[in-house]
Write a protein that holds these residues in place. Structure first.
Motif, mmCIF file in Angstrom:
data_model
loop_
_atom_site.group_PDB
_atom_site.id
_atom_site.type_symbol
_atom_site.label_atom_id
_atom_site.label_comp_id
_atom_site.label_asym_id
_atom_site.label_seq_id
_atom_site.Cartn_x
_atom_site.Cartn_y
_atom_site.Cartn_z
ATOM 1 N N GLY A 178 0.817 -1.200 0.000
ATOM 2 C CA GLY A 178 0.000 0.000 0.000
ATOM 3 C C GLY A 178 0.855 1.255 0.000
ATOM 4 N N SER A 179 0.452 2.257 -0.754
ATOM 5 C CA SER A 179 1.234 3.496 -0.812
ATOM 6 C C SER A 179 1.178 4.268 0.506
ATOM 7 C CB SER A 179 0.719 4.389 -1.950
ATOM 8 O OG SER A 179 -0.600 4.858 -1.670
ATOM 9 N N ARG A 180 0.216 3.903 1.370
ATOM 10 C CA ARG A 180 0.086 4.581 2.661
ATOM 11 C C ARG A 180 0.241 3.599 3.819
ATOM 12 N NH1 ARG A 180 -4.918 8.624 2.840
ATOM 13 N NH2 ARG A 180 -3.780 9.162 4.752
ATOM 14 N N ASP A 181 1.045 2.587 3.615
ATOM 15 C CA ASP A 181 1.294 1.611 4.688
ATOM 16 C C ASP A 181 1.971 2.326 5.858
ATOM 17 O OD1 ASP A 181 2.712 -0.539 6.264
ATOM 18 O OD2 ASP A 181 1.773 -1.804 4.748
ATOM 19 N N GLU A 182 1.364 2.217 7.041
ATOM 20 C CA GLU A 182 1.867 2.944 8.206
ATOM 21 C C GLU A 182 2.991 2.205 8.926
ATOM 22 O OE1 GLU A 182 -2.395 3.834 7.342
ATOM 23 O OE2 GLU A 182 -1.221 2.004 7.655
ATOM 24 N N ILE A 183 3.098 0.910 8.736
ATOM 25 C CA ILE A 183 4.096 0.122 9.460
ATOM 26 C C ILE A 183 5.369 -0.063 8.632
ATOM 27 C CG2 ILE A 183 4.571 -2.151 10.470
ATOM 28 C CD1 ILE A 183 1.644 -2.237 11.338
ATOM 29 N N PHE A 184 5.203 -0.368 7.356
ATOM 30 C CA PHE A 184 6.333 -0.479 6.440
ATOM 31 C C PHE A 184 6.159 0.575 5.348
ATOM 32 C CE2 PHE A 184 5.752 -4.995 7.891
ATOM 33 C CZ PHE A 184 6.880 -5.040 8.705
ATOM 34 N N PRO A 185 6.705 1.771 5.539
ATOM 35 C CA PRO A 185 6.489 2.868 4.585
ATOM 36 C C PRO A 185 6.856 2.495 3.162
ATOM 37 C CG PRO A 185 7.561 3.668 6.588
ATOM 38 C CD PRO A 185 7.547 2.171 6.675
ATOM 39 N N ALA A 186 6.022 2.927 2.232
ATOM 40 C CA ALA A 186 6.185 2.539 0.832
ATOM 41 C C ALA A 186 7.525 2.978 0.251
ATOM 42 C CB ALA A 186 5.034 3.106 0.003
ATOM 43 N N TYR A 187 8.055 4.118 0.703
ATOM 44 C CA TYR A 187 9.307 4.607 0.122
ATOM 45 C C TYR A 187 10.496 3.717 0.472
ATOM 46 C CZ TYR A 187 10.732 6.550 4.667
ATOM 47 O OH TYR A 187 11.096 6.701 5.972
ATOM 48 N N MET A 188 10.333 2.841 1.468
ATOM 49 C CA MET A 188 11.407 1.927 1.855
ATOM 50 C C MET A 188 11.346 0.603 1.087
ATOM 51 S SD MET A 188 13.257 3.273 4.409
ATOM 52 C CE MET A 188 13.982 1.824 5.166
ATOM 53 N N VAL A 189 10.234 0.369 0.403
ATOM 54 C CA VAL A 189 9.945 -0.959 -0.133
ATOM 55 C C VAL A 189 10.024 -0.971 -1.655
ATOM 56 C CG1 VAL A 189 8.119 -2.696 -0.372
ATOM 57 C CG2 VAL A 189 8.498 -1.581 1.836
ATOM 58 N N LYS A 190 10.623 -2.018 -2.202
ATOM 59 C CA LYS A 190 10.630 -2.238 -3.651
ATOM 60 C C LYS A 190 9.559 -3.276 -3.967
ATOM 61 C CE LYS A 190 15.571 -1.235 -4.201
ATOM 62 N NZ LYS A 190 16.891 -1.762 -4.619
ATOM 63 N N ALA A 191 8.365 -2.797 -4.282
ATOM 64 C CA ALA A 191 7.234 -3.687 -4.517
ATOM 65 C C ALA A 191 6.976 -3.883 -6.002
ATOM 66 C CB ALA A 191 5.986 -3.134 -3.837
ATOM 67 N N SER A 192 6.315 -4.982 -6.334
ATOM 68 C CA SER A 192 5.897 -5.231 -7.711
ATOM 69 C C SER A 192 4.681 -4.382 -8.064
ATOM 70 C CB SER A 192 5.530 -6.708 -7.897
ATOM 71 O OG SER A 192 6.494 -7.557 -7.347
ATOM 72 N N HIS A 193 3.805 -4.200 -7.083
ATOM 73 C CA HIS A 193 2.560 -3.458 -7.280
ATOM 74 C C HIS A 193 2.298 -2.590 -6.057
ATOM 75 C CE1 HIS A 193 1.383 -6.231 -10.581
ATOM 76 N NE2 HIS A 193 1.947 -7.142 -9.824
ATOM 77 N N PHE A 194 1.971 -1.339 -6.292
ATOM 78 C CA PHE A 194 1.547 -0.450 -5.208
ATOM 79 C C PHE A 194 0.054 -0.172 -5.361
ATOM 80 C CE2 PHE A 194 6.097 0.553 -5.056
ATOM 81 C CZ PHE A 194 6.318 0.511 -3.680
#
Length: 233
Positions: A178-194
């Motif tokens: 999720g782009s607004r994930d509160e526990i694992f912030p999106a800017y830290m994560v390399k995801a396949s899909h946001f």
């Protein structure tokens, strides 16, 4: 196709109750949490014990879906058997994707924490806030799982997640975040899909969008072999 689902911290099979009915395959098994052997048991050691509960099942086409802590456990399980696809939801694949607060927790004596049941139940409000839950149904859903959770498992999970050591991720993963994930912030994560606007609880309140992504992958998996690992070093 067999689907294994691994819930997150203080969750159980109920965290998948909106997503699971929408999946193409209904051959689903939930890998519920095991009591920790001790509070310093590593994620790798825990996954090896969890794997023994499914070791005898030799489905050629099996995938795994892990949410939050369950995603980390799924990465470890994928080292033990060749899943055709590893789906990761609202989680991290590698310690480098964790926020500084979790990295800081490595310095705390989390292995000495003993959470009484009354204190565990009192965490419902902050947990729902951190997960982005804003409605009463969601709060009741989280409360029901926390009330059922094992305090010892939660104490172990906090320590194990903060001290997770991993350098390998499966090449055949699909990471949905999720782009607004509160526990694992999106800017830290390399995801396949946001998922735009998705929070840590999106497996429940954005289940249609998650199911669409997962089902597209499931539909194309016939005959596909599991792929090797990539090094994160």
């Amino acid at each position: 196709m067999k689907i294994y689902c691994v819930p997150g911290l203080a969750n159980d099979y109920r965290m998948f109750e909106n997503l699971a009915p929408k999946l193409l395959s209904q051959n689903i098994e939930y890998l519920e949490h095991l009591p920790p052997q001790h509070l310093k048991e590593s994620m790798e050691e825990y996954a090896q014990r969890l794997y023994k509960t499914i070791e005898a099942q030799k489905e050629e086409d099996a995938v795994i879906i892990g949410m939050s802590l369950g995603g980390m456990i799924s990465v470890e399980l994928s080292k033990l058997r060749p899943f055709t696809k590893v789906f990761l939801i609202s989680t991290v694949k590698h310690p480098a994707e964790m926020p500084w607060q979790i990295k800081l927790a490595r310095r705390l004596p989390l292995d000495k924490v003993r959470l009484p049941a009354w204190l565990l139940r009192s965490t419902v409000k902050p947990v729902t806030w951190m997960m982005g839950v804003t409605n009463s149904d969601g709060r009741e859903h989280i409360k029901a799982m926390i009330d059922s959770a094992d305090p010892q498992h939660i104490a172990w999970a906090q320590y194990a997640a903060a001290n997770w050591q991993n350098d390998l991720i499966p090449d055949n993963y699909v990471h949905i975040h999720g782009s607004r994930d509160e526990i694992f912030p999106a800017y830290m994560v390399k995801a396949s899909h946001f998922i735009k606007g998705g929070n840590h609880y999106m497996i429940m309140d954005r289940a249609d969008e998650l199911a669409q992504i997962i089902n597209q992958e499931l539909a194309s998996l016939m005959g596909q072999k599991a792929l090797p690992f990539s090094s994160m070093k």
